[in-house]
Design a protein around this motif. Structure first.
Motif, PDB file in Angstrom:
ATOM      1  N   VAL A 171      -2.419  -8.597  -5.205  1.00 14.33           N
ATOM      2  CA  VAL A 171      -2.712  -7.299  -5.819  1.00 14.33           C
ATOM      3  C   VAL A 171      -1.795  -7.063  -7.010  1.00 14.33           C
ATOM      4  O   VAL A 171      -2.228  -6.623  -8.085  1.00 14.33           O
ATOM      5  CB  VAL A 171      -2.561  -6.172  -4.781  1.00 14.33           C
ATOM      6  N   LEU A 172      -0.512  -7.366  -6.846  1.00 17.02           N
ATOM      7  CA  LEU A 172       0.451  -7.121  -7.914  1.00 17.02           C
ATOM      8  C   LEU A 172       0.253  -8.071  -9.088  1.00 17.02           C
ATOM      9  O   LEU A 172       0.344  -7.663 -10.248  1.00 17.02           O
ATOM     10  CB  LEU A 172       1.875  -7.259  -7.370  1.00 17.02           C
ATOM     11  N   LEU A 173      -0.035  -9.327  -8.822  1.00 19.13           N
ATOM     12  CA  LEU A 173      -0.244 -10.268  -9.926  1.00 19.13           C
ATOM     13  C   LEU A 173      -1.517  -9.937 -10.698  1.00 19.13           C
ATOM     14  O   LEU A 173      -1.572 -10.130 -11.919  1.00 19.13           O
ATOM     15  CB  LEU A 173      -0.295 -11.698  -9.381  1.00 19.13           C
ATOM     16  N   THR A 174      -2.525  -9.421 -10.010  1.00 14.93           N
ATOM     17  CA  THR A 174      -3.712  -8.942 -10.714  1.00 14.93           C
ATOM     18  C   THR A 174      -3.344  -7.753 -11.600  1.00 14.93           C
ATOM     19  O   THR A 174      -3.821  -7.645 -12.740  1.00 14.93           O
ATOM     20  CB  THR A 174      -4.804  -8.538  -9.716  1.00 14.93           C
ATOM     21  N   ALA A 175      -2.497  -6.866 -11.084  1.00 10.99           N
ATOM     22  CA  ALA A 175      -2.037  -5.736 -11.892  1.00 10.99           C
ATOM     23  C   ALA A 175      -1.278  -6.217 -13.121  1.00 10.99           C
ATOM     24  O   ALA A 175      -1.417  -5.648 -14.218  1.00 10.99           O
ATOM     25  CB  ALA A 175      -1.155  -4.823 -11.044  1.00 10.99           C
ATOM     26  N   ALA A 176      -0.487  -7.271 -12.965  1.00  9.97           N
ATOM     27  CA  ALA A 176       0.244  -7.821 -14.110  1.00  9.97           C
ATOM     28  C   ALA A 176      -0.718  -8.362 -15.161  1.00  9.97           C
ATOM     29  O   ALA A 176      -0.512  -8.175 -16.373  1.00  9.97           O
ATOM     30  CB  ALA A 176       1.191  -8.922 -13.638  1.00  9.97           C
ATOM     31  N   GLU A 177      -1.784  -9.045 -14.725  1.00 10.95           N
ATOM     32  CA  GLU A 177      -2.797  -9.513 -15.679  1.00 10.95           C
ATOM     33  C   GLU A 177      -3.433  -8.334 -16.415  1.00 10.95           C
ATOM     34  O   GLU A 177      -3.683  -8.409 -17.632  1.00 10.95           O
ATOM     35  CB  GLU A 177      -3.871 -10.305 -14.935  1.00 10.95           C
ATOM     36  N   ASP A 238       4.112   1.074  -3.570  1.00 15.16           N
ATOM     37  CA  ASP A 238       4.446   0.897  -4.988  1.00 15.16           C
ATOM     38  C   ASP A 238       3.457  -0.048  -5.657  1.00 15.16           C
ATOM     39  O   ASP A 238       3.041   0.169  -6.803  1.00 15.16           O
ATOM     40  CB  ASP A 238       5.870   0.350  -5.134  1.00 15.16           C
ATOM     41  N   ILE A 239       3.096  -1.103  -4.937  1.00 10.76           N
ATOM     42  CA  ILE A 239       2.148  -2.079  -5.487  1.00 10.76           C
ATOM     43  C   ILE A 239       0.775  -1.436  -5.677  1.00 10.76           C
ATOM     44  O   ILE A 239       0.113  -1.642  -6.703  1.00 10.76           O
ATOM     45  CB  ILE A 239       2.066  -3.309  -4.574  1.00 10.76           C
ATOM     46  N   ALA A 240       0.344  -0.635  -4.706  1.00  9.00           N
ATOM     47  CA  ALA A 240      -0.959   0.026  -4.823  1.00  9.00           C
ATOM     48  C   ALA A 240      -0.978   0.983  -6.010  1.00  9.00           C
ATOM     49  O   ALA A 240      -1.952   1.029  -6.773  1.00  9.00           O
ATOM     50  CB  ALA A 240      -1.279   0.781  -3.538  1.00  9.00           C
ATOM     51  N   ALA A 241       0.104   1.745  -6.182  1.00 13.84           N
ATOM     52  CA  ALA A 241       0.176   2.670  -7.315  1.00 13.84           C
ATOM     53  C   ALA A 241       0.179   1.913  -8.638  1.00 13.84           C
ATOM     54  O   ALA A 241      -0.498   2.313  -9.602  1.00 13.84           O
ATOM     55  CB  ALA A 241       1.432   3.541  -7.193  1.00 13.84           C
ATOM     56  N   ALA A 242       0.932   0.821  -8.685  1.00 12.66           N
ATOM     57  CA  ALA A 242       0.983   0.025  -9.913  1.00 12.66           C
ATOM     58  C   ALA A 242      -0.376  -0.554 -10.250  1.00 12.66           C
ATOM     59  O   ALA A 242      -0.778  -0.594 -11.426  1.00 12.66           O
ATOM     60  CB  ALA A 242       2.017  -1.093  -9.746  1.00 12.66           C
ATOM     61  N   ARG A 285     -11.452  -6.768  -7.869  1.00 14.22           N
ATOM     62  CA  ARG A 285     -10.744  -7.556  -6.862  1.00 14.22           C
ATOM     63  C   ARG A 285     -10.155  -6.642  -5.788  1.00 14.22           C
ATOM     64  O   ARG A 285      -9.904  -5.464  -6.012  1.00 14.22           O
ATOM     65  CB  ARG A 285      -9.614  -8.366  -7.503  1.00 14.22           C
ATOM     66  N   ALA A 286      -9.892  -7.229  -4.622  1.00 19.72           N
ATOM     67  CA  ALA A 286      -9.333  -6.460  -3.517  1.00 19.72           C
ATOM     68  C   ALA A 286      -7.996  -5.837  -3.916  1.00 19.72           C
ATOM     69  O   ALA A 286      -7.205  -6.435  -4.643  1.00 19.72           O
ATOM     70  CB  ALA A 286      -9.145  -7.364  -2.302  1.00 19.72           C
ATOM     71  N   GLY A 287      -7.776  -4.625  -3.420  1.00 21.54           N
ATOM     72  CA  GLY A 287      -6.526  -3.926  -3.693  1.00 21.54           C
ATOM     73  C   GLY A 287      -6.614  -2.902  -4.795  1.00 21.54           C
ATOM     74  O   GLY A 287      -5.679  -2.130  -4.993  1.00 21.54           O
ATOM     75  N   GLY A 288      -7.725  -2.873  -5.518  1.00 22.22           N
ATOM     76  CA  GLY A 288      -7.867  -1.910  -6.593  1.00 22.22           C
ATOM     77  C   GLY A 288      -8.817  -0.794  -6.205  1.00 22.22           C
ATOM     78  O   GLY A 288      -9.385  -0.771  -5.110  1.00 22.22           O
TER      79      GLY A 288
END
Length: 302
Positions: A171-177, A238-242, A285-288
């Motif tokens: 989830v976080l690496l997708t957010a980074a992309e 934090d990851i979900a918010a990001a 993707r999952a997590g968003g």
């Protein structure tokens, strides 16, 4: 909490950007668009040799031995250039699938109802039986739709480490992309606003365009700080918010960039529409979306 990057982190980001500009510049991007669904295995091996997939593996296991904050910086650069392929899935599999760490093996993962790059992968984590090819909105991301797992006659596949609830790291690496895309479309909007002229003046001199560019920058910086903070804490909330902030920054940022470009932004000659389409796909993707919002809501006090 300090967000100033260390000298090593700055060098990592600069080195990654230089590598990607050399191996996947704009000409390579356009070539990939003209050959949809084909994964450049030579590029994949180059990424593996550079440590892209083994970044978080311990040095004793042949990895680089860095952490999640460094992985976020690398994936942000990958998002900035629209690097294609199942990057997150292969990165997560680097410690368990032979060849994944060095780019010799391409790993895809089943992610809810959609799966990316199934036909190009050597290994697929999850049950992909019954997958149906889709015409993807993003020419650089081939998709398959999977039938519901509770359909009559369906037999679930073996347990898989990537199946089930979304991996917070994925989830976080997708957010980074997404942050990489948001930053790039902000740059494209500002460059166009400075160069394009109407009524004898750059369009960036008009207040409406200035407001669009300012909003772009604010969303990018807020999302970037949230992603960096989540990489340090590793907290699921934090990851979900990001992720929610990053999805918004990428999708809305690309929309605003299109607005700055006008009709030119919808043409194949411009890159902004490619960023918007990739942002749409990543956001599924999952997590968003609703999944991330539900996770945050569950943590609120009654």
């Amino acid at each position: 909490m300090r967000f100033r990057l260390t000298d090593d982190q700055q060098a990592l980001r600069a080195g990654t950007r230089e590598l990607l500009e050399r191996c996947f510049g704009r000409e390579a991007l356009r070539a990939a668009v003209d050959a949809p669904g084909r994964l450049d295995r030579a590029l994949w091996r180059t990424l593996g040799e550079a440590g892209f997939f083994a970044l978080r593996l311990p040095e004793t296991d042949g990895g680089v031995g860095l952490g999640l904050p460094e992985a976020v910086l690398v994936f942000e650069e990958a998002g900035r250039v629209l690097l294609p392929g199942p990057l997150v899935a292969t990165h997560l599999a680097a410690g368990s699938v032979p060849g994944a760490a060095h780019g010799e093996t391409v790993v895809a993962a089943v992610d809810g109802e959609l799966a990316e790059w199934l036909d190009a992968a050597d290994v697929v984590h999850g049950d992909a039986s019954g997958a149906v090819p889709l015409r993807s909105v993003d020419p650089l991301t081939p998709l398959h739709r999977l039938p519901p797992t509770d359909r009559p006659g369906h037999t679930a596949g073996p347990p898989d480490p990537i199946a089930g609830p979304p991996d917070p790291v994925a989830v976080l690496l997708t957010a980074a992309e997404q942050v990489g895309t948001a930053g790039r479309v902000c740059e494209l909007a500002v460059e166009h606003a400075r160069a394009r002229e109407q009524f004898g003046r750059p369009i960036g001199a008009f207040q409406a365009v200035q407001h669009l560019c300012a909003d772009l920058l604010v969303r990018v910086e807020v999302a970037r700080v949230a992603v960096y903070a989540a990489a340090v804490t590793g907290d699921p909330a934090d990851i979900a918010a990001a992720r929610l902030l990053a999805d918004e920054a990428a999708v809305q940022g690309a929309r605003d960039c299109l607005q700055v470009h006008g009709g030119m932004g919808f043409t194949w000659e411009a890159d902004v529409h490619l960023h918007l389409k990739r942002a749409w796909v990543r956001a599924r993707r999952a997590g968003g979306g609703a999944q991330g919002a539900e996770l945050l809501a569950a943590g609120l006090p009654d």
